[in-house]
Scaffold this motif. Structure first.
Motif, PDB file in Angstrom:
ATOM      1  N   LYS A 111      31.908  45.716  45.588  1.00 46.36           N
ATOM      2  CA  LYS A 111      30.663  44.944  46.480  1.00 46.36           C
ATOM      3  C   LYS A 111      31.280  44.414  47.270  1.00 46.36           C
ATOM      4  CE  LYS A 111      27.898  44.249  42.064  1.00 46.36           C
ATOM      5  NZ  LYS A 111      28.525  45.004  41.295  1.00 46.36           N
ATOM      6  N   SER A 133      26.498  47.077  47.388  1.00 46.82           N
ATOM      7  CA  SER A 133      27.263  47.654  46.197  1.00 46.82           C
ATOM      8  C   SER A 133      27.177  49.151  45.969  1.00 46.82           C
ATOM      9  CB  SER A 133      26.328  46.839  45.050  1.00 46.82           C
ATOM     10  OG  SER A 133      26.920  47.518  43.746  1.00 46.82           O
ATOM     11  N   THR A 135      27.650  50.319  43.091  1.00 44.51           N
ATOM     12  CA  THR A 135      26.827  50.600  41.837  1.00 44.51           C
ATOM     13  C   THR A 135      25.384  50.120  41.915  1.00 44.51           C
ATOM     14  OG1 THR A 135      27.726  48.503  40.900  1.00 44.51           O
ATOM     15  CG2 THR A 135      28.758  50.912  40.474  1.00 44.51           C
ATOM     16  N   ASP A 139      20.638  46.461  37.739  1.00 44.74           N
ATOM     17  CA  ASP A 139      20.921  45.590  36.381  1.00 44.74           C
ATOM     18  C   ASP A 139      21.383  44.225  36.411  1.00 44.74           C
ATOM     19  OD1 ASP A 139      20.582  48.123  34.778  1.00 44.74           O
ATOM     20  OD2 ASP A 139      22.654  48.647  35.518  1.00 44.74           O
ATOM     21  N   VAL A 140      21.624  43.756  37.895  1.00 43.68           N
ATOM     22  CA  VAL A 140      21.767  42.459  38.004  1.00 43.68           C
ATOM     23  C   VAL A 140      20.912  41.593  37.641  1.00 43.68           C
ATOM     24  CG1 VAL A 140      22.651  40.716  39.696  1.00 43.68           C
ATOM     25  CG2 VAL A 140      23.482  43.231  39.691  1.00 43.68           C
ATOM     26  N   GLN A 141      20.780  40.517  36.738  1.00 46.51           N
ATOM     27  CA  GLN A 141      20.012  39.638  36.180  1.00 46.51           C
ATOM     28  C   GLN A 141      20.000  38.281  37.143  1.00 46.51           C
ATOM     29  OE1 GLN A 141      17.828  40.490  33.663  1.00 46.51           O
ATOM     30  NE2 GLN A 141      19.193  42.535  33.632  1.00 46.51           N
ATOM     31  N   VAL A 197      28.487  37.552  41.271  1.00 54.32           N
ATOM     32  CA  VAL A 197      27.335  38.637  40.859  1.00 54.32           C
ATOM     33  C   VAL A 197      28.139  39.308  39.958  1.00 54.32           C
ATOM     34  CG1 VAL A 197      27.832  39.788  42.960  1.00 54.32           C
ATOM     35  CG2 VAL A 197      26.142  40.334  41.545  1.00 54.32           C
ATOM     36  N   ASP A 198      27.704  39.384  38.640  1.00 62.76           N
ATOM     37  CA  ASP A 198      28.596  40.507  37.727  1.00 62.76           C
ATOM     38  C   ASP A 198      29.875  39.904  37.692  1.00 62.76           C
ATOM     39  OD1 ASP A 198      26.138  41.760  37.179  1.00 62.76           O
ATOM     40  OD2 ASP A 198      26.679  43.581  38.330  1.00 62.76           O
ATOM     41  N   ASP A 199      30.783  40.727  37.549  1.00 62.61           N
ATOM     42  CA  ASP A 199      32.273  40.366  37.521  1.00 62.61           C
ATOM     43  C   ASP A 199      33.014  40.045  38.957  1.00 62.61           C
ATOM     44  OD1 ASP A 199      32.179  43.028  38.251  1.00 62.61           O
ATOM     45  OD2 ASP A 199      33.784  43.503  36.978  1.00 62.61           O
ATOM     46  N   SER A 200      32.333  39.998  39.978  1.00 64.05           N
ATOM     47  CA  SER A 200      32.753  39.974  41.333  1.00 64.05           C
ATOM     48  C   SER A 200      32.423  38.304  41.805  1.00 64.05           C
ATOM     49  CB  SER A 200      32.171  40.711  42.360  1.00 64.05           C
ATOM     50  OG  SER A 200      32.289  42.082  42.166  1.00 64.05           O
TER      51      SER A 200
END
Length: 422
Positions: A111, A133, A135, A139-141, A197-200
């Protein structure tokens, strides 16, 4: 089984930081969740307004060269368009070239985050960003964000707008809003945005170079009375991003004012500036001194204003808290004037039954403070047109109190005051 001691409970309740909760972003998020049905209804309206605005927007670019020039300087328009749709002061910010281009990027994993531009004033910031991104962002909440100044977290409230994305979304443009009660320190203009955001996790330092325009202060000091309830307007502060009315309510009022739903400013030509729709609407403790946020007319200060109050949410003071004993499955102090019945159910659940059908039961907002002072939020389930139930994670210690922070019940009457701006 814990015995109920009224005096002990009142002393404990006084120590609970209710005022802090009212301005805390977590509580604001909770209240937004409780009104999600209403938000869904508005979404279609906003989309229609946006479409109409875009037509007008394109027309303005063609007709007004100054506006076209200002827009041409903006590297990423989408967040700004959203702001202008809901806040007319943003158009003035663009026209007067008060938007600072940043264009700083960082890539983490798959990302890339770019800070595109920033609008800053003495009380807050609007940070526009672009997230790209490899991906799907479907799916990002949600995202988390924080802004630091000289390695210290800014003491204020922050909203990072994030709507659920449609499938096959790989780029999002959005904004982050920061609002403070006492003001921001610009002795140094070095800041850093942390964005997760997510694992970033992104950390992008940025430095503001443009002049931060000073707010304009207009003392008012007038008392207003609506339906026998008194409040005082102390001052109007007009900043580039927002205007704010500094106010206080009379502690001897028979009703507790929960919110000022509709306040509007009108200039001598009848042009209107309303309450903020897409950000923070209030700072401070409504039982002491607080500020209501309004659209800004900073770049075209009128000679005079009419401040009009049309929709003030209020309930009798005795009904703002409801005492519940979960051990005895008993409501110790039920509401006496609200059109609803409250019942304790199994597993720390509370059922609400309204005397008349409510179109949207979410219009009541609440949280719970137990005997230790711990705060509990709830999830709700709809039981029927006149019933819903809330349940809590954990086991609140009795006696506990249900604190009503919003209930769709309003004062009768409309009031307005006239202010000469010198």
């Amino acid at each position: 089984m814990t015995e109920f001691n009224q005096q002990k409970y009142e002393n404990l309740l006084q120590k609970v930081p209710i005022d802090t909760l009212q301005q805390d972003a977590q509580l604001q998020a909770f209240r937004r969740y409780k009104k999600q049905k209403q938000r869904k209804k508005r979404f279609g309206q906003v989309m229609l307004i946006t479409a109409c605005f875009m037509l007008l927007f394109i027309g303005s670019i063609r007709i007004f060269p100054s506006f076209a020039h200002a827009v041409a300087q903006i590297p990423s328009m989408q967040p700004l368009v959203k702001m202008i749709v809901l806040d007319k002061g943003m158009k003035d910010i663009v026209l007067h070239d008060y938007l600072e281009k940043i264009n700083l990027s960082q890539t983490v994993h798959d990302k890339t985050l770019t800070i595109t531009n920033v609008v800053a004033d003495e009380y807050g910031m609007l940070i526009s960003y672009k997230l790209q991104s490899a991906t799907d962002l479907f799916d990002v909440q949600g995202v988390q964000s924080e802004v630091t100044h000289d390695n210290e977290r800014i003491q204020g409230s922050i909203i990072a707008d994030w709507w659920m994305q449609s499938k096959h979304t790989y780029e999002v443009e959005n904004s982050i809003q920061i609002s403070t009660y006492g003001g921001l320190d610009y002795s140094s203009k070095d800041f850093e945005l942390m964005f997760v955001v997510d694992d970033s996790t992104f950390k992008i330092p940025f430095t503001l170079k443009n002049e931060i325009k000073k707010s304009k202060h207009y003392p008012i000091n007038q008392q207003v009375t609506v339906d026998g309830q008194h409040f005082t307007i102390h001052e109007l502060i007009i900043s580039p991003i927002q205007s704010r009315l500094k106010m206080s309510v009379d502690p001897s009022n028979t009703k507790k004012i929960l919110s000022f739903e509709d306040i509007r400013l009108y200039d001598e030509n009848g042009e209107e500036w309303g309450k903020i729709h897409n950000g923070f609407t209030m700072h401070g403790n409504i039982e002491e001194q607080f500020s209501i946020m309004l659209e800004s007319n900073y770049f075209r200060i009128p000679k005079s204003l009419i401040i009009k109050f049309t929709k003030i949410e209020a309930i009798d003071r005795k009904d703002t808290t409801i005492i519940a004993d979960f051990d005895k499955k008993q409501i110790v102090s039920p509401p006496s004037s609200l059109p609803m019945e409250v019942t304790i159910r199994d597993h720390y659940a509370i059922e609400y039954s309204f005397a008349t059908a409510q179109e949207d039961y979410e219009e009541i907002s609440y949280y719970l403070v137990d005997a230790k002072g711990d705060i509990y939020y709830s999830s709700s389930s709809w039981l029927g047109p006149q019933q819903f139930m809330q349940s809590f994670e954990g086991e609140p210690l009795s006696p506990a109190t249900i604190v009503i922070s919003s209930f769709e019940q309003y004062l009768n009457g409309v009031e307005e005051i006239h202010v000469e701006l010198k």
